[in-house]
Scaffold this motif. Structure first.
Motif, PDB file in Angstrom:
ATOM      1  N   ASN A  97       0.836  -1.186   0.000  1.00 16.77           N
ATOM      2  CA  ASN A  97       0.000   0.000   0.000  1.00 16.77           C
ATOM      3  C   ASN A  97       0.873   1.238   0.000  1.00 16.77           C
ATOM      4  OD1 ASN A  97       0.885   0.432   2.655  1.00 16.77           O
ATOM      5  ND2 ASN A  97      -0.844  -0.681   3.505  1.00 16.77           N
TER       6      ASN A  97
ATOM      7  N   GLN B  94      -8.867   3.961  -0.816  1.00 13.90           N
ATOM      8  CA  GLN B  94      -8.665   2.810  -1.700  1.00 13.90           C
ATOM      9  C   GLN B  94      -7.784   3.172  -2.891  1.00 13.90           C
ATOM     10  OE1 GLN B  94     -12.774   1.778  -2.434  1.00 13.90           O
ATOM     11  NE2 GLN B  94     -12.864   0.407  -0.654  1.00 13.90           N
TER      12      GLN B  94
ATOM     13  N   SER C   4      -7.374  -0.472   2.341  1.00 11.18           N
ATOM     14  CA  SER C   4      -8.678  -1.126   2.240  1.00 11.18           C
ATOM     15  C   SER C   4      -9.816  -0.159   2.485  1.00 11.18           C
ATOM     16  CB  SER C   4      -8.768  -2.286   3.234  1.00 11.18           C
ATOM     17  OG  SER C   4      -8.657  -1.816   4.564  1.00 11.18           O
ATOM     18  N   GLY C   5      -9.552   0.896   3.205  1.00 12.59           N
ATOM     19  CA  GLY C   5     -10.581   1.884   3.506  1.00 12.59           C
ATOM     20  C   GLY C   5     -10.027   2.958   4.413  1.00 12.59           C
TER      21      GLY C   5
END
Length: 307
Positions: free
Chosen positions: A6, A70, A75-76
């Motif tokens: 990420n 995202q 993921s959130g």
């Protein structure tokens, strides 16, 4: 790199630099750009704000907050907020952290606030941790020719627990917890060895150097930390994240301990019969050395299902 890839894999000197780099890298929409700018304008607020609160501040809808997170590889919003929080708090001194926590806790009793935070952190750890990554780390540890775990300060306790449990399971692990011990442990590390580095919050330079040196010598490196910053992530074959923020001046070790205990449980499940024999052998030693107040019947060499 064996962790959820990420935006945390780019670390700049400041939270603002990191966010602006993300904004440029991912070519965010104008609305998403406003979200990033709102975080830059008030990182402390963003570090604990709900999606609705941040949406109001950025003058966008709540769905935009989720889409922005995202777009950045999270993921959130809760996962992005945790990364923001970790980076924001890492720049504060211990007295500053204490002030922030006092202001946020308000009238909460310290005992209740501390335990409530632990529950929140463990819930987040359970929700966010990729189970396969934990199993993979256990398999790497089991397959290592030599196993070393490094940890300093309060985080040495996390490293100590992993070394203890892994050794009991039949996977002998060395523990190094200060400068000389770490230097000596890494002196003859080579390919096929496994080095686990435990470090959190503002990070120890010794941990960063150890990761770099172990990687350069060909060892497999596993990092256990609260933020996969470049200084660690680029030298880690595996990175496992656990939150570490408490409600006071110190960092909490409970999520980190829970993570290494989960790794230990995975180790014990890889070859249950071998681990059972190993644990029984250690039990016999404890009894022979008269270490324990409570005595047990002899059990060395017996499989668990026959006891």
């Amino acid at each position: 790199m064996q962790y959820a890839k990420n935006a945390a894999d780019t670390f700049a000197e400041s939270l603002e630099d990191w966010l602006r780099n993300l904004d440029e890298r991912y070519s965010l929409t104008p609305a998403a750009h406003e979200v990033v700018q709102a975080v830059i304008n008030d990182p402390r607020h963003a570090s604990f704000a709900s999606a609705a609160d941040l949406a109001q501040k950025a003058e966008v809808n709540v769905a935009t907050i989720t889409r922005t997170a995202q777009s950045l590889g999270f993921s959130g919003w809760p996962d992005l907020r945790q990364e923001i929080r970790t980076r924001f708090m890492s720049k504060l001194s211990a007295p500053e952290v204490s002030v922030v926590h006092q202001q946020e806790s308000g009238a909460d009793r310290p005992f209740d606030a501390a335990l409530n935070r632990q529950i929140e952190q463990l819930t987040a750890l359970r929700r966010r941790t990729d189970r396969q990554s934990v199993r993979d780390v256990a398999k790497v540890i089991a397959g290592g020719k030599r196993r070393i775990v490094l940890g300093s300060g309060s985080f040495a306790s996390i490293a100590n627990i992993l070394a203890h449990h892994a050794t009991l399971c039949g996977y002998r692990m060395e523990l190094a917890t200060d400068g000389v011990m770490i230097a000596n442990a890494l002196g003859d590390v080579k390919e096929g060895d496994v080095v686990i580095i435990v470090t959190f919050w503002r990070l120890y330079n010794s941990a960063i150097r150890a990761a770099r040196q172990a990687k350069a010598r060909g060892a497999t490196t596993c990092i256990i930390t609260d933020a996969a910053v470049d200084a660690l992530a680029e030298n880690g074959d595996y990175v496992l994240l656990a939150p570490a923020e408490s409600t006071s001046f110190y960092t909490t070790i409970i999520p980190g301990i829970s993570l290494v205990e989960a790794i230990s449980a995975e180790l014990g499940a890889l070859d249950p019969e071998m681990s059972a024999r190993s644990i029984a052998s250690f039990e016999e030693q404890w009894q022979d050395q008269d270490l324990l107040f409570t005595k047990t019947a002899p059990m060395a060499g017996k499989p668990f299902d026959t006891l």
